[in-house]
Scaffold this active site. Structure first.
Site, PDB file in Angstrom:
ATOM      1  N   LEU A   1      49.922 -28.721  71.283  1.00 57.49           N
ATOM      2  CA  LEU A   1      51.071 -28.901  70.397  1.00 57.49           C
ATOM      3  C   LEU A   1      51.485 -30.364  70.304  1.00 57.49           C
ATOM      4  CD1 LEU A   1      53.145 -25.835  71.625  1.00 57.49           C
ATOM      5  CD2 LEU A   1      51.314 -25.923  69.931  1.00 57.49           C
ATOM      6  N   ARG A   2      50.890 -31.197  71.164  1.00 54.50           N
ATOM      7  CA  ARG A   2      51.046 -32.658  71.164  1.00 54.50           C
ATOM      8  C   ARG A   2      52.388 -33.160  71.688  1.00 54.50           C
ATOM      9  NH1 ARG A   2      45.849 -33.637  71.436  1.00 54.50           N
ATOM     10  NH2 ARG A   2      44.689 -33.481  69.477  1.00 54.50           N
TER      11      ARG A   2
ATOM     12  N   ASP B   1      41.763 -23.248  69.658  1.00 51.48           N
ATOM     13  CA  ASP B   1      41.493 -24.579  70.214  1.00 51.48           C
ATOM     14  C   ASP B   1      42.086 -25.641  69.282  1.00 51.48           C
ATOM     15  OD1 ASP B   1      40.627 -26.483  72.007  1.00 51.48           O
ATOM     16  OD2 ASP B   1      38.578 -26.558  71.219  1.00 51.48           O
TER      17      ASP B   1
ATOM     18  N   HIS C   1      45.564 -33.935  64.581  1.00 56.63           N
ATOM     19  CA  HIS C   1      45.464 -35.386  64.658  1.00 56.63           C
ATOM     20  C   HIS C   1      46.095 -36.032  63.436  1.00 56.63           C
ATOM     21  CE1 HIS C   1      42.883 -35.713  68.161  1.00 56.63           C
ATOM     22  NE2 HIS C   1      42.009 -34.864  67.650  1.00 56.63           N
TER      23      HIS C   1
END
Length: 431
Positions: A67-68, A309, A313
C-alpha cells in the site's frame, strides 16, 4: 454496534466454502451474514442491492499488496489503495512489512491499522517483520507483534544472514502459532538479474534470474519448516518445479501452503519483448510451461490462493532502461478480471477461481471471513461477469498506473462491495 440490514437479491450466489451455488438472497445484519439462499424469519431490509445477472460471492482476501504507506506515499497511500481494493472486490489486504518504518514494532502495526480504519475501505492486516528492520540477523519481538494484531511474519524480499537465523526464527514463530511467509529467492543466484534466465533474456541481452534462484530457496526452507513444525507459506511462486516441491512436502504432512500472483497465470518471459518495463516483475515471468504448471496447480488446489502482488509505482519508476526500472505491477483492480478470464477460457472452474480468492487465503491465515454463512463477517463482493471495461483514466482508482493491461479490454467488473456489512463500493448508499 448495530449496522444496516442489507438484502442482496437476484444474483447467483457462489460460496466455495459451503459448496453453495444457486440463486437466492444474501441477508446482512449488524455486520454479519444472517441468511444465504432465503431470508430468515422476520428479516426486514434497510437497503436492497439488486444483483440480477451478477455473481455474489465472499469478498476477496489478498495475501500480498503493498500500500506504500508509511514511507512511500508518492507511490500510493492506504486511502488510495484501499479504495482501489474495494473497487476490485477485495475486502481484506495483507500488507508486507517492508514499509518505512518497517512493520517491526506494535507502534507501526497500530499506525497502519488505524489509518486503514480511518480510510474506511478494505480491512488491512499488517504482516510483521521476521527480523528487526528486516536486517536478516536480529529476530523481531514476535510476541509483541502478535499481540498487536499480526497473524503472520515475513522478511519480505530481504535475505536472512544464514540458515541458523532462519531456524531460530521459525522456532520462535512456531512457539507463538504465527505463520511465516516466504518470498523464496536465493540472492546469490539472482545476482543483478531482472528477467527470467532463458531464451528471451539471452536475445535481449538482459541479466537473468534462473529458476533455481527460487527452487534452491524452497529446498533450503522446507527441511527447517518440517523440523520446527511452523506453519509456513510460500508467496508468489513462479516456477512449476517449486510448486511440485511444496506439494510433495505438503503430502508428507508438512504445514506449508503457497500462492501465486494473478499476472503469473497470464504473462510469460516473452511479455518483456520490446523491453516493456510494465512487465518488469520480481519474481520474473517465466516460461509458458511454468505458467501452465502454475495454472494447473491453481485448478487442482496445490496452490490454494491467488494474490494481486500489488505494487503501485509513480510513472518515473518505469521510465529508465529496463534493468534500472522498479519491478512490480499495479494489480488490485485487475485481480478479478484476470481470474475470470481463465474461467471464460475454460481453464478454471468458477468455484475454484473464487475459492482461491476467498476460502483458500482465509484458511492460510485462520480467518473467519472468505465464506458466506450465517455468523460470518459480511464481507461480500457482487460482480458482473459480462461487463467489459478498459483500465484507463477515469475508471482506475489506484495511484499506480503501472500495468501492462492499461487500455486493454477486460471482462468482469465489481458492482458492489461490502465490508462488515457496510457498502464501501460504490460509496453511495445502496437503494
Amino acid at each position: 454496534m448495530s449496522g444496516p440490514r442489507v438484502l442482496i437479491e437476484g444474483g447467483r450466489i457462489v460460496d466455495p466454502a459451503s459448496g453453495f451455488d444457486g440463486t437466492g438472497v444474501v441477508c446482512v445484519a449488524d455486520g454479519v451474514i444472517v441468511g444465504v439462499g432465503s431470508r430468515p424469519d422476520g428479516f426486514e431490509a434497510d437497503h436492497r442491492i439488486d444483483a440480477g445477472g451478477r455473481i455474489v460471492c465472499p469478498g476477496f482476501i489478498d495475501l500480498c499488496a503493498r500500500l506504500r504507506e508509511p514511507g512511500q506515499e508518492h507511490k500510493g497511500t492506504i486511502v488510495s489503495e484501499g479504495a482501489a481494493a474495494v473497487a476490485g472486490g477485495i475486502t481484506t489486504l495483507c500488507c508486507p512489512p517492508d514499509t518505512t518504518p518497517v512493520i517491526d514494532t506494535p507502534a507501526v502495526v497500530k499506525l497502519v491499522t488505524e489509518r486503514a480504519e480511518q480510510a474506511g475501505k478494505a480491512r488491512v492486516l499488517p504482516i510483521g517483520a521476521l527480523t528487526r528492520s528486516l536486517n536478516g540477523k536480529d529476530l523481531s519481538e514476535m510476541h509483541a507483534l502478535k499481540r498487536a494484531g499480526c497473524l503472520a511474519l515475513s522478511n519480505a524480499d530481504r535475505p536472512l544472514a544464514n540458515l541458523l537465523v532462519l531456524r531460530r526464527a521459525l522456532e520462535y514463530a512456531a512457539s507463538f502459532g504465527l505463520v511465516v511467509v516466504f518470498r523464496p529467492e536465493e540472492p546469490w543466484l539472482c545476482s543483478q538479474g531482472c528477467v527470467h534466465e532463458g531464451a528471451v533474456s539471452s536475445r535481449l541481452g538482459l541479466p537473468g534470474i534462473p529458476e533455481t534462484a527460487e527452487t534452491v530457496a524452497v529446498a533450503q526452507a522446507l527441511p527447517l519448516i518440517e523440523q520446527t513444525g511452523v506453519r509456513a507459506h510460500f508467496g508468489q511462486l513462479s516456477s512449476g518445479r517449486a510448486v511440485e516441491m511444496v506439494a510433495e512436502a505438503r503430502a508428507r504432512g508438512v504445514h506449508v501452503s503457497a500462492d501465486v500472483a494473478v499476472h503469473h497465470l497470464h504473462l510469460t518471459e516473452s511479455s518483456v519483448d520490446g523491453f516493456d518495463a510494465l512487465c518488469h516483475s520480481r519474481p520474473p515471468f517465466r516460461t509458458t510451461a511454468d505458467r501452465d504448471a502454475l495454472l494447473a496447480a491453481v485448478a487442482d488446489g496445490r496452490i490454494s490462493a491467488v494474490c494481486s502482488d500489488h505494487q503501485p509505482h509513480e510513472p518515473d519508476a518505469k521510465l529508465d532502461v529496463f534493468p534500472e526500472t522498479e519491478p512490480g505491477l499495479s494489480s488490485l483492480q485487475t485481480l478479478l478480471p484476470l481470474m475470470y478470464a481463465l474461467v471464460a477460457e475454460g481453464r478454471l472452474p468458477l468455484s475454484a477461481a473464487i475459492a482461491r480468492l476467498t476460502v483458500g487465503p482465509a484458511a492460510i491465515l485462520g480467518l473467519e471471513s472468505g465464506r458466506l454463512a450465517p455468523g460470518a463477517p459480511a464481507d461480500v463482493c457482487v460482480f458482473d461477469p459480462a461487463a467489459v471495461w478498459v483500465p484507463a483514466e477515469g475508471g482506475w482508482v489506484s495511484a499506480g498506473r503501472n500495468t501492462p493491461f492499461w487500455e486493454r479490454a477486460l471482462t468482469g467488473r465489481v458492482t458492489a462491495t461490502l465490508v462488515g456489512g457496510r457498502l464501501v463500493y460504490p460509496s453511495e448508499t445502496a437503494s
